[in-house]
Design a protein around this motif. Structure first.
Motif, PDB file in Angstrom:
ATOM      1  N   GLU A 108     108.760  19.843  52.133  1.00 20.34           N
ATOM      2  CA  GLU A 108     108.257  20.655  51.023  1.00 20.34           C
ATOM      3  C   GLU A 108     106.750  20.545  50.813  1.00 20.34           C
ATOM      4  OE1 GLU A 108     110.517  19.430  47.624  1.00 20.34           O
ATOM      5  OE2 GLU A 108     112.323  20.466  48.299  1.00 20.34           O
ATOM      6  N   LEU A 109     106.135  19.486  51.284  1.00 20.12           N
ATOM      7  CA  LEU A 109     104.694  19.324  51.093  1.00 20.12           C
ATOM      8  C   LEU A 109     103.935  20.396  51.864  1.00 20.12           C
ATOM      9  CD1 LEU A 109     104.483  15.443  51.400  1.00 20.12           C
ATOM     10  CD2 LEU A 109     104.127  16.788  49.314  1.00 20.12           C
ATOM     11  N   ASP A 110     102.924  20.963  51.237  1.00 20.51           N
ATOM     12  CA  ASP A 110     102.145  22.030  51.872  1.00 20.51           C
ATOM     13  C   ASP A 110     101.559  21.572  53.210  1.00 20.51           C
ATOM     14  OD1 ASP A 110     102.621  23.794  49.832  1.00 20.51           O
ATOM     15  OD2 ASP A 110     100.693  23.484  48.841  1.00 20.51           O
ATOM     16  N   HIS A 111     101.651  22.448  54.181  1.00 19.21           N
ATOM     17  CA  HIS A 111     101.112  22.254  55.531  1.00 19.21           C
ATOM     18  C   HIS A 111     101.864  21.205  56.343  1.00 19.21           C
ATOM     19  CE1 HIS A 111      97.762  24.809  54.362  1.00 19.21           C
ATOM     20  NE2 HIS A 111      97.520  24.003  53.345  1.00 19.21           N
ATOM     21  N   SER A 112     102.897  20.606  55.791  1.00 19.69           N
ATOM     22  CA  SER A 112     103.650  19.556  56.468  1.00 19.69           C
ATOM     23  C   SER A 112     104.836  20.153  57.214  1.00 19.69           C
ATOM     24  CB  SER A 112     104.145  18.552  55.424  1.00 19.69           C
ATOM     25  OG  SER A 112     104.971  17.580  56.013  1.00 19.69           O
ATOM     26  N   TYR A 113     105.143  19.581  58.365  1.00 16.52           N
ATOM     27  CA  TYR A 113     106.321  20.020  59.106  1.00 16.52           C
ATOM     28  C   TYR A 113     106.885  18.853  59.915  1.00 16.52           C
ATOM     29  CZ  TYR A 113     103.131  20.442  63.100  1.00 16.52           C
ATOM     30  OH  TYR A 113     102.220  20.190  64.085  1.00 16.52           O
ATOM     31  N   VAL A 166      95.407  16.078  54.318  1.00 22.53           N
ATOM     32  CA  VAL A 166      95.243  17.461  53.851  1.00 22.53           C
ATOM     33  C   VAL A 166      93.912  17.600  53.128  1.00 22.53           C
ATOM     34  CG1 VAL A 166      97.707  17.953  53.658  1.00 22.53           C
ATOM     35  CG2 VAL A 166      96.480  17.079  51.666  1.00 22.53           C
ATOM     36  N   PRO A 167      93.397  18.817  53.023  1.00 21.16           N
ATOM     37  CA  PRO A 167      92.173  19.035  52.247  1.00 21.16           C
ATOM     38  C   PRO A 167      92.388  18.654  50.777  1.00 21.16           C
ATOM     39  CG  PRO A 167      92.663  20.950  53.619  1.00 21.16           C
ATOM     40  CD  PRO A 167      93.860  20.051  53.687  1.00 21.16           C
ATOM     41  N   ARG A 204      94.957  18.469  45.227  1.00 23.94           N
ATOM     42  CA  ARG A 204      94.802  18.764  43.795  1.00 23.94           C
ATOM     43  C   ARG A 204      95.832  19.795  43.331  1.00 23.94           C
ATOM     44  NH1 ARG A 204      89.171  18.245  45.047  1.00 23.94           N
ATOM     45  NH2 ARG A 204      89.018  20.491  45.341  1.00 23.94           N
ATOM     46  N   ALA A 205      96.131  20.767  44.158  1.00 19.23           N
ATOM     47  CA  ALA A 205      97.151  21.764  43.801  1.00 19.23           C
ATOM     48  C   ALA A 205      98.516  21.100  43.646  1.00 19.23           C
ATOM     49  CB  ALA A 205      97.201  22.856  44.867  1.00 19.23           C
ATOM     50  N   TYR A 206      98.811  20.125  44.490  1.00 11.10           N
ATOM     51  CA  TYR A 206     100.070  19.378  44.379  1.00 11.10           C
ATOM     52  C   TYR A 206     100.128  18.668  43.016  1.00 11.10           C
ATOM     53  CZ  TYR A 206     103.753  15.996  45.220  1.00 11.10           C
ATOM     54  OH  TYR A 206     104.897  15.238  45.117  1.00 11.10           O
ATOM     55  N   LEU A 249      98.782  19.528  40.259  1.00  7.17           N
ATOM     56  CA  LEU A 249      99.012  20.493  39.178  1.00  7.17           C
ATOM     57  C   LEU A 249     100.469  20.890  39.063  1.00  7.17           C
ATOM     58  CD1 LEU A 249      95.918  22.853  39.629  1.00  7.17           C
ATOM     59  CD2 LEU A 249      96.286  21.110  37.856  1.00  7.17           C
ATOM     60  N   THR A 250     101.162  20.964  40.197  1.00  5.45           N
ATOM     61  CA  THR A 250     102.572  21.365  40.165  1.00  5.45           C
ATOM     62  C   THR A 250     103.530  20.174  40.038  1.00  5.45           C
ATOM     63  OG1 THR A 250     102.668  21.388  42.580  1.00  5.45           O
ATOM     64  CG2 THR A 250     102.165  23.482  41.475  1.00  5.45           C
ATOM     65  N   HIS A 251     103.010  18.974  40.221  1.00  7.23           N
ATOM     66  CA  HIS A 251     103.836  17.753  40.129  1.00  7.23           C
ATOM     67  C   HIS A 251     103.114  16.711  39.266  1.00  7.23           C
ATOM     68  CE1 HIS A 251     105.217  19.724  43.794  1.00  7.23           C
ATOM     69  NE2 HIS A 251     106.382  19.173  43.537  1.00  7.23           N
ATOM     70  N   PRO A 252     102.913  16.982  37.973  1.00  2.00           N
ATOM     71  CA  PRO A 252     102.136  16.071  37.130  1.00  2.00           C
ATOM     72  C   PRO A 252     102.767  14.685  36.972  1.00  2.00           C
ATOM     73  CG  PRO A 252     103.215  17.734  35.797  1.00  2.00           C
ATOM     74  CD  PRO A 252     103.427  18.115  37.226  1.00  2.00           C
ATOM     75  N   ASN A 253     104.048  14.545  37.234  1.00  4.68           N
ATOM     76  CA  ASN A 253     104.719  13.248  37.111  1.00  4.68           C
ATOM     77  C   ASN A 253     104.921  12.554  38.443  1.00  4.68           C
ATOM     78  OD1 ASN A 253     104.994  13.508  34.290  1.00  4.68           O
ATOM     79  ND2 ASN A 253     106.777  14.822  34.585  1.00  4.68           N
TER      80      ASN A 253
END
Length: 119
Positions: free
Chosen positions: A13-18, A102-103, A108-110, A112-116
């Motif tokens: 689920e992590l961006d750019h991860s596979y 990752v950049p 930072r976007a992560y 914002l969507t996962h504050p906890n």
């Protein structure tokens, strides 16, 4: 006790991860950079970790953490005994390793969507 299943979904689920399998071992990459890898028996999780902090991590909990082999000491890498980690700690280590590759804007976007933290 953590298991590979505790981090597989997160790694996908992590961006750019596979995920990739290399010689039967599950690894997670961002582009061509591996940031998490599991042993063949899935008992050990290797993960990216700041080189200058890894000796303290291992010294603080040598039952859970260990250094990589001598030939891999040049990399930013630490090993963890999955059975000695709780699932939330394993997920946190994965997210921190992912952040190393990752950049900053993606990290930072992560946040914002996962504050906890990692879920």
């Amino acid at each position: 006790m953590a298991a590979i299943e505790d981090v597989m979904r997160l790694g996908r689920e992590l961006d750019h991860s596979y995920p990739v399998y290399v010689r039967g071992r599950l690894k997670f990459r961002v582009k061509q950079i591996v940031y998490v890898a599991f042993s063949l028996d899935e008992a050990v999780m290797g993960f990216a970790f700041p080189r200058d902090e890894r000796a303290a991590l291992v010294a603080g909990d040598p039952v859970t953490f260990s250094l990589p082999s001598a030939s891999d000491m040049r990399f930013h890498w630490v090993h963890a005994n999955l059975a000695a980690l709780d699932p939330s700690e394993a997920r946190e280590l994965v997210v921190d390793a992912w952040r190393m590759v990752v950049p900053q804007k993606v990290s930072r976007a992560y946040d914002l969507t996962h504050p906890n933290g990692p879920g």
